[in-house]
Design an enzyme around this catalytic site. Structure first.
Site, mmCIF file in Angstrom:
data_model
loop_
_atom_site.group_PDB
_atom_site.id
_atom_site.type_symbol
_atom_site.label_atom_id
_atom_site.label_comp_id
_atom_site.label_asym_id
_atom_site.label_seq_id
_atom_site.Cartn_x
_atom_site.Cartn_y
_atom_site.Cartn_z
ATOM 1 C CG ASN A 121 -4.944 4.779 -3.800
ATOM 2 O OD1 ASN A 121 -4.786 3.947 -2.905
ATOM 3 N ND2 ASN A 121 -4.075 4.911 -4.796
ATOM 4 C CG ASP A 122 -6.034 2.422 1.501
ATOM 5 O OD1 ASP A 122 -5.216 2.458 0.557
ATOM 6 O OD2 ASP A 122 -5.707 2.271 2.689
ATOM 7 C CG ASP B 217 -1.432 1.837 -3.672
ATOM 8 O OD1 ASP B 217 -0.219 1.548 -3.665
ATOM 9 O OD2 ASP B 217 -1.939 2.621 -2.835
ATOM 10 N N GLY C 272 -5.951 -2.565 0.119
ATOM 11 C CA GLY C 272 -5.333 -1.263 -0.089
ATOM 12 C C GLY C 272 -4.058 -1.233 -0.889
ATOM 13 C CG ASP D 267 -8.641 -14.935 -16.571
ATOM 14 O OD1 ASP D 267 -7.988 -15.605 -15.767
ATOM 15 O OD2 ASP D 267 -9.891 -14.847 -16.547
ATOM 16 C CG ASN E 30 -1.970 1.081 1.186
ATOM 17 O OD1 ASN E 30 -1.893 2.004 0.381
ATOM 18 N ND2 ASN E 30 -2.954 0.992 2.050
ATOM 19 C CD GLU F 73 -6.221 -19.339 -16.295
ATOM 20 O OE1 GLU F 73 -6.190 -19.799 -15.139
ATOM 21 O OE2 GLU F 73 -7.049 -18.483 -16.671
#
Length: 613
Positions: free
Chosen positions: A138-139, A160, A158, A325, A133, A354
């Site tokens: 910006n949490d 980032d 949190g 993905d 964090n 994947e």
């Protein structure tokens, strides 16, 4: 002429109303000198399709597409031979009109020929919410539903972009040269949004990670260190909070049954000649989970949207690669077109898909120019796939102390014996674990010797090694307790953490043991061309000892893995074809030199990496 306040007010209201008609424009801008010169601009706003449209500077509109939803308008323009400039779209309905600027930006020099990740790299996989964090402000975001709650295992914690940037020196010191971060685009789910695979806006970085500009800065800071940024891209589905799902451009933008139907997850139906059409449909078109609407890549508007978005991010953020993905759940013809469009634009750009399968032939089917898919005249154009069968071998092999016909080190031998099924084994992504699997250290109860064995094979075998954040300091986690347990916070990434494993002084003795070994091994690998591209010659394991060589015309490395509980003496005459011009070998970790006479001794559950002289 005197203008009343009433007239001014009416004018302002009219201006605000007309401009408010455009709520979204995607892509928000484009670039000059693109191979894909035709760009389809999506305009979204209340009844936007009722307007006539033109564009400035004699630009040709090659197509205008309206759908059953009047809030969408798809306008295609040809930007060939157009230099960087700002175009102006004019919308007109009766006597009323308004404009919207669309910028053509200057492209980076030699952008099309950017170098991507390859077998010379070691990829560090991290989950940004769980790594560090760097900016507590910006949490949480007033625009997004889920707020930070670090006490909740499956909540937002949190981490980032700023946290990643602040710890790039740590990743570089470890010896990793690339970062694959799980998705960072906005995910506005009410809960469990930290993994960000249910995206709600694919042109916008999630505000709890930072901004688009900060993401671009992450790439720039990495490039200063000669590191590469790999973006996790999701073509198969979005999240149910995506703004397009709430107001669909077309009914078939997402797969409808009508409404929801679960995927059967049987990827074999994509090429099984005996498969029913029903089963194949429910694999490709079924939703991954109820909260992730399945995108319909057979719809040309959807496919073009995904192609443009992927190209836009490469140009905008200056990306070095993609990991895709759930690649094999997509419409296979659509995903091949998507992949080819990107590699046509960027010939050296690597994309790894994947393909979570447990058979080499089935995995190979999805790699570009596969000898398997060629039977069906299919080509995915996908440069790289994930080597899940090798991951399977890593799963329990170091607990198999007494080798049998099928157990022990023979699992590795058998895996690599099938390399002939792949077009390019050197471009397979190899890994002990990732964010969806059990933690390696958990599986082996933090047995450091077994970690060493696993990492040694990972670092010296063909392919592109990927390590999962925290394993290099001994992090574990029980998948049986849920995904959050294998995605724990990196110690030291949050203010108040009593253990800071990002610094040498802050590591515990155990963390230091893991890190120092990993650092030495990976930094040695960094400059070993013979490991990146050399030929692999291996020998059938005996007494649970696996011996293989990586070699080229100028150098050779001999790797010995003793997975038994007994010390072993290895008769070297068996390896004469690889040893005939060498007299000694220096172990890269201990610096001990071994004479290559008749035999060498190796302790139980240990390894040797010998540079031959």
């Amino acid at each position: 002429m005197k203008i009343s306040w009433f007239q001014i007010l009416i004018t302002l209201l009219f201006v605000n109303f007309t401009f408010a008609q455009i709520e979204k424009m995607e892509p928000p801008f484009w670039y000059e000198n693109m191979n894909k010169s035709e760009v389809q601009v999506l305009f979204y706003g209340k009844n936007i399709a009722e307007n006539g449209i033109s564009v400035s500077n004699s630009i040709i509109i090659t197509n205008i597409t309206k759908t059953e939803n009047p809030n969408y308008l798809f306008v295609t323009i040809d930007t060939k031979n157009i230099t960087a400039q700002t175009l102006k779209f004019t919308f007109k309905s009766g006597k009323k009109s308004f404009t919207k600027d669309f910028e053509i930006k200057k492209r980076r020099e030699n952008s099309a020929n950017r170098k991507s990740f390859d077998a010379s790299d070691v990829i560090y996989l991290l989950m940004p919410d769980r790594f560090a964090n760097g900016n507590e402000a910006n949490d949480s975001s007033s625009k997004l539903q889920e707020e930070a709650n670090r006490s909740l295992p499956g909540g937002r914690h949190g981490g980032d972009i700023e946290g990643i940037i602040k710890n790039l020196d740590y990743i570089q010191e470890l010896g990793a040269t690339a970062i694959w971060s799980t998705p960072m685009c906005e995910d506005n789910d009410k809960g469990y949004s930290y993994h960000t695979y249910g995206q709600s806006d694919v042109y916008q970085i999630d505000a709890r990670y930072g901004t688009n500009e900060e993401y671009k800065r992450l790439a720039a800071e990495m490039h200063k260190r000669d590191m590469k940024l790999i973006k996790d891209y999701v073509t198969n589905h979005w999240g149910a909070e995506h703004w397009m799902f709430k107001d669909m451009p077309t009914y078939d933008w997402f797969h409808q049954f009508p409404g929801y139907a679960q995927s059967n997850y049987r990827m074999t139906t994509q090429y099984d000649t005996n498969s029913s059409k029903h089963d194949a449909k429910y694999c490709m078109d079924g939703w991954f989970v109820p909260s992730m609407p399945d995108l319909n890549q057979s719809n040309p508007l959807v496919l073009n949207y995904l192609i443009q978005n992927a190209i836009w991010w490469i140009e905008y953020a200056n990306l070095d690669g993609y990991r895709v993905d759930t690649y094999s759940y997509n419409d296979k013809e659509g995903i091949a077109k998507w992949t080819k469009a990107i590699t046509d634009e960027y010939p050296y750009f690597n994309i790894v898909g994947e393909v979570w399968m447990h058979d080499q032939a089935q995995i190979s089917y999805w790699q570009r120019n596969s000898p398997i898919s060629r039977i069906q005249s299919y080509n995915s154009y996908l440069p790289s796939v994930m080597d899940f069968t090798l991951h399977d071998a890593f799963g329990n092999v170091f607990n198999e102390d007494n080798a049998s016909w099928n157990d022990g080190m023979i699992k590795f031998y058998d895996n690599f014996a099938n390399d002939f099924l792949y077009d390019n084994p050197n471009n397979l992504l190899i890994f002990l674990e990732n964010h969806d699997t059990g933690r390696f250290n958990q599986n082996y109860k933090n047995d450091f010797k077994k970690y060493q064995l696993g990492m040694t094979i990972l670092a010296t075998m063909r392919g592109i090694p990927q390590i999962y954040y925290g394993s290099e300091i001994g992090m574990a986690g029980d998948k049986g307790k849920g995904d959050a347990d294998i995605r724990q916070d990196f110690p030291g990434g949050w203010k108040g953490d009593t253990n800071n494993a990002f610094s040498s002084a802050g590591r515990t003795a155990v963390q230091k043991q893991y890190f120092d070994f990993s650092k030495k091994l990976l930094n040695w690998r960094k400059n070993k061309h013979v490991i990146h591209t050399g030929k692999l010659t291996h020998y059938i394991p005996e007494n649970n000892v696996y011996v293989y060589f990586r070699h080229n015309d100028t150098e050779s490395v001999m790797v010995v893995i003793n997975n038994s509980l007994d010390n072993q003496k290895i008769n070297l005459s068996r390896f004469e074809e690889n040893l005939k011009k060498y007299t000694s070998g220096k172990d890269v970790l201990s610096n001990i030199t071994f004479e290559l006479n008749k035999e060498i001794a190796i302790e139980s559950k240990s390894f040797l990496i010998l540079e031959l002289n």
